[in-house]
Design an enzyme around this catalytic site. Structure first.
Site, PDB file in Angstrom:
ATOM      1  N   GLY A 241      -2.895   0.347   8.821  1.00  0.00           N
ATOM      2  CA  GLY A 241      -3.219   1.656   9.372  1.00  0.00           C
ATOM      3  C   GLY A 241      -2.176   2.282  10.254  1.00  0.00           C
ATOM      4  O   GLY A 241      -2.349   3.425  10.706  1.00  0.00           O
ATOM      5  N   GLY A 285       0.603  -0.681   4.627  1.00  0.00           N
ATOM      6  CA  GLY A 285       1.079   0.030   3.443  1.00  0.00           C
ATOM      7  C   GLY A 285       2.023   1.158   3.808  1.00  0.00           C
ATOM      8  O   GLY A 285       3.235   1.075   3.652  1.00  0.00           O
ATOM      9  N   ARG A 286       1.442   2.216   4.368  1.00  0.00           N
ATOM     10  CA  ARG A 286       2.193   3.432   4.660  1.00  0.00           C
ATOM     11  C   ARG A 286       3.441   3.175   5.510  1.00  0.00           C
ATOM     12  O   ARG A 286       4.503   3.709   5.234  1.00  0.00           O
ATOM     13  CB  ARG A 286       1.266   4.418   5.376  1.00  0.00           C
ATOM     14  CG  ARG A 286       1.840   5.804   5.484  1.00  0.00           C
ATOM     15  CD  ARG A 286       0.996   6.663   6.438  1.00  0.00           C
ATOM     16  NE  ARG A 286      -0.417   6.568   6.230  1.00  0.00           N
ATOM     17  CZ  ARG A 286      -1.155   7.448   5.549  1.00  0.00           C
ATOM     18  NH1 ARG A 286      -0.578   8.494   4.998  1.00  0.00           N
ATOM     19  NH2 ARG A 286      -2.452   7.276   5.430  1.00  0.00           N
ATOM     20  N   ARG A 325      -2.043  14.962  -1.290  1.00  0.00           N
ATOM     21  CA  ARG A 325      -2.338  14.814   0.132  1.00  0.00           C
ATOM     22  C   ARG A 325      -2.524  16.155   0.861  1.00  0.00           C
ATOM     23  O   ARG A 325      -3.438  16.285   1.679  1.00  0.00           O
ATOM     24  CB  ARG A 325      -1.271  13.965   0.826  1.00  0.00           C
ATOM     25  CG  ARG A 325      -1.118  12.559   0.243  1.00  0.00           C
ATOM     26  CD  ARG A 325      -0.270  11.644   1.111  1.00  0.00           C
ATOM     27  NE  ARG A 325      -0.952  11.288   2.330  1.00  0.00           N
ATOM     28  CZ  ARG A 325      -0.725  11.831   3.499  1.00  0.00           C
ATOM     29  NH1 ARG A 325       0.217  12.743   3.638  1.00  0.00           N
ATOM     30  NH2 ARG A 325      -1.417  11.473   4.554  1.00  0.00           N
ATOM     31  N   CYS A 356      -4.604  25.182 -12.361  1.00  0.00           N
ATOM     32  CA  CYS A 356      -5.505  26.331 -12.298  1.00  0.00           C
ATOM     33  C   CYS A 356      -6.586  26.157 -11.241  1.00  0.00           C
ATOM     34  O   CYS A 356      -7.778  26.075 -11.547  1.00  0.00           O
ATOM     35  CB  CYS A 356      -6.119  26.556 -13.667  1.00  0.00           C
ATOM     36  SG  CYS A 356      -4.823  26.909 -14.840  1.00  0.00           S
ATOM     37  N   TYR A 384       1.044   6.746  -0.907  1.00  0.00           N
ATOM     38  CA  TYR A 384      -0.131   7.550  -1.262  1.00  0.00           C
ATOM     39  C   TYR A 384       0.250   8.879  -1.920  1.00  0.00           C
ATOM     40  O   TYR A 384      -0.429   9.888  -1.729  1.00  0.00           O
ATOM     41  CB  TYR A 384      -1.021   7.784  -0.030  1.00  0.00           C
ATOM     42  CG  TYR A 384      -1.462   6.488   0.611  1.00  0.00           C
ATOM     43  CD1 TYR A 384      -2.312   5.625  -0.065  1.00  0.00           C
ATOM     44  CD2 TYR A 384      -1.011   6.109   1.872  1.00  0.00           C
ATOM     45  CE1 TYR A 384      -2.698   4.416   0.504  1.00  0.00           C
ATOM     46  CE2 TYR A 384      -1.389   4.907   2.446  1.00  0.00           C
ATOM     47  CZ  TYR A 384      -2.231   4.064   1.751  1.00  0.00           C
ATOM     48  OH  TYR A 384      -2.607   2.878   2.307  1.00  0.00           O
TER      49      TYR A 384
HETATM   50  N1  LLP Z   1      -6.310  -2.404   4.372  1.00  0.00           N
HETATM   51  C1  LLP Z   1      -7.381  -1.726   3.932  1.00  0.00           C
HETATM   52  C2  LLP Z   1      -8.657  -2.437   3.825  1.00  0.00           C
HETATM   53  C3  LLP Z   1      -7.263  -0.368   3.604  1.00  0.00           C
HETATM   54  O1  LLP Z   1      -8.335   0.292   3.194  1.00  0.00           O
HETATM   55  C4  LLP Z   1      -6.013   0.278   3.728  1.00  0.00           C
HETATM   56  C5  LLP Z   1      -5.857   1.679   3.391  1.00  0.00           C
HETATM   57  C6  LLP Z   1      -4.909  -0.474   4.176  1.00  0.00           C
HETATM   58  C7  LLP Z   1      -5.097  -1.811   4.496  1.00  0.00           C
HETATM   59  C8  LLP Z   1      -3.523   0.099   4.312  1.00  0.00           C
HETATM   60  O2  LLP Z   1      -3.471   1.102   5.261  1.00  0.00           O
HETATM   61  P1  LLP Z   1      -2.056   1.727   5.696  1.00  0.00           P
HETATM   62  O3  LLP Z   1      -1.288   0.664   6.447  1.00  0.00           O
HETATM   63  O4  LLP Z   1      -1.345   2.126   4.474  1.00  0.00           O
HETATM   64  O5  LLP Z   1      -2.444   2.894   6.535  1.00  0.00           O
HETATM   65  N2  LLP Z   1      -4.790   8.125   0.685  1.00  0.00           N
HETATM   66  C9  LLP Z   1      -4.713   8.206   2.128  1.00  0.00           C
HETATM   67  C10 LLP Z   1      -4.653   6.845   2.768  1.00  0.00           C
HETATM   68  C11 LLP Z   1      -5.808   5.957   2.385  1.00  0.00           C
HETATM   69  C12 LLP Z   1      -5.759   4.609   3.017  1.00  0.00           C
HETATM   70  C13 LLP Z   1      -6.786   3.725   2.416  1.00  0.00           C
HETATM   71  N3  LLP Z   1      -6.825   2.407   2.935  1.00  0.00           N
HETATM   72  C14 LLP Z   1      -3.531   9.079   2.517  1.00  0.00           C
HETATM   73  O6  LLP Z   1      -2.853   9.613   1.628  1.00  0.00           O
HETATM   74  O7  LLP Z   1      -3.296   9.326   3.689  1.00  0.00           O
END
Ligand code: LLP
Length: 427
Positions: A241, A285-286, A325, A356, A384
């Site tokens: 996150g 992730g991000r 996004r 469209c 994402y």
């Molecule tokens: N762990 C779980 C259980 C998750 O649901 C997620 C992300 C992560 C880890 C990784 O989170 P990160 O470190 O990447 O923030 N599509 C959205 C983001 C959705 C995130 C979903 N879960 C966007 O474009 O902002």
């Protein structure tokens, strides 16, 4: 947003020494371009921050599931966080003996079985019925399923509501009370091997406070768990996150700071009680790939409409199916020209795609000097973006290329062909 990996030289935008314009000449638009040095640097920073501590950072595959990126993460010793059999298959294809954690509220029997057959590190269980289902599937395989229970700590991550996951009203995890009951049930289930606890409060979080609050809540839960059940956990998964800057005025904590502060809270808590701290797991992730990529598109038409309050539309060849996004979360991606112009007669543009729907916008109110045929790029498109691309309007998913550390350009995902779109159909 410009920096070490994406920068201008003589008016041209470059990625690690390679002109974006030259990449586009070969691979056309829309195209995602990633900087391998940027991703590697993030992976090295993670490893440096771990510095001998018992920590595994799992890469959240959903952020960008390209096999080449998974391979990079694997070679730098990251584990993987997956949420589907498809993601698990990607990981198994790209990394030998990967450490995998599997989250998500809706795992099917087939997915649970596949995970267990492939010796997953942990199934992050999100409900009591799921716990019973895992026990049943494990029984069928005659093995004990390694499980952690996902706790919902009811913490406000101060992010877009669609990507907040640790509030009481969200579908994720179990409340403290239900979580305690789940552990007690798990103790009585013969095919469940209680390994850990996990928690993930949301995404694009820009300060450490929500993480600290969640960690404190998880620790006080563990305190109660030890007292009530005697369960000793071998790992604590604090989720992911951590946010990234989408514009120059956003300042999230660094990867190092995030990992150091949160892990020290846990380690010190255990040490104070004379206990050995368990293994720590993260699911990032991000923050690993988000700022490593751009989306490049071509301006097709410039449309000035007096009718729509004098709005100027720049219609480009990328659309909401390539970059959802902005319209989904009102998200901001910086937009810059691929070639700077000498004469600047700029305007405020709403940058839209060919789809469209009026919701098909990628940026609003952007002051840019644009002409038809210009190339523009959207920053912070490493996470994402390609992973959320779709075929809406029967559009092909874009090509994805990576600029490698040896300054060569490699296509890692081909542009989809029309045949690939049509081939699935039975007439
Ligand atoms: N762990 C779980 C259980 C998750 O649901 C997620 C992300 C992560 C880890 C990784 O989170 P990160 O470190 O990447 O923030 N599509 C959205 C983001 C959705 C995130 C979903 N879960 C966007 O474009 O902002």
């Amino acid at each position: 947003m410009l920096g070490k990996n994406f920068y201008y030289q003589g008016g041209d935008l470059l990625c690690d020494g390679i002109k974006i314009e030259n990449i586009v000449q070969k691979y056309s638009t829309p195209v995602f371009i990633y900087s391998e040095p940027h991703i590697k640097e993030n992976l090295n920073r993670i490893n440096k921050a771990i510095n001998g501590k018992q920590i595994t950072v799992c890469y959240a595959v959903k952020a960008n599931p390209a096999l080449s990126i998974l391979k990079l993460a694997g070679t730098k010793n990251l584990g993987f966080d997956v949420v589907s059999e498809g993601e698990m298959r990607r990981v198994l294809k790209s990394s030998p003996e990967p450490k995998i954690v599997f989250s998500g509220v809706g795992k099917t029997d087939e997915e649970i079985r596949f995970a267990l057959q492939n010796e997953i590190f942990s199934l992050n269980v999100e409900s009591l019925p799921e716990l019973n289902r895992v026990n049943m599937v494990a029984n069928g395989l005659n093995i004990r399923a390694p499980v952690s229970i996902r706790i919902n700590p009811d913490v406000n991550p101060d992010t877009h509501p669609y990507i907040a996951t640790g509030l009481r009203e969200n579908k994720f995890g179990l409340s403290m009370e239900d979580g305690m009951n789940a552990y007690k049930t798990a103790q009585s289930l013969p095919f469940i091997d209680i390994k850990g606890i996990d928690c993930h409060i949301g995404s694009q979080i820009l300060s450490l406070e929500p993480f600290e609050q969640a960690t404190e809540k998880v620790l006080s839960f563990i305190d109660q768990l030890m007292k009530e059940t005697g369960i000793v956990l071998s790992h604590i998964n604090l989720g992911g996150g951590l946010g990234i800057p989408y514009s120059d005025n956003e300042n999230p904590p660094s990867l190092e700071h995030f990992l150091n502060v949160t892990s020290d809270v846990v380690i010190n808590w255990y040490r104070k009680r004379g206990l050995n701290p368990p293994h720590l797991v993260y699911e990032l992730g991000r923050s690993v790939v988000g700022n490593s990529g751009i989306l490049v598109a071509k301006v097709l038409y410039l449309k000035n409409t007096m009718e729509s309050n004098g709005k100027n539309f720049a219609v480009i060849d990328a659309a909401m199916n390539d970059l959802i996004r902005p319209t989904l979360y009102n998200a901001h991606h910086e937009v810059v020209p691929v070639t700077m112009k000498k004469k600047t007669c700029s305007n405020k543009w709403e940058i839209v795609g060919p789809i469209c729907e009026s919701g098909d916008w990628l940026a609003k109110n952007r002051e840019l000097s644009l002409s038809e045929g210009d190339l523009i790029c959207f920053f912070s498109a490493g996470a994402y973006c390609s992973s959320m691309a779709s075929n809406y309007n029967s559009r092909r998913k874009p090509a994805e290329v990576i600029v490698s550390c040896d300054n060569t350009v490699r296509e890692i995902v081909r542009r989809e062909s029309y045949d690939e779109i049509l081939n699935r159909e039975i007439t």
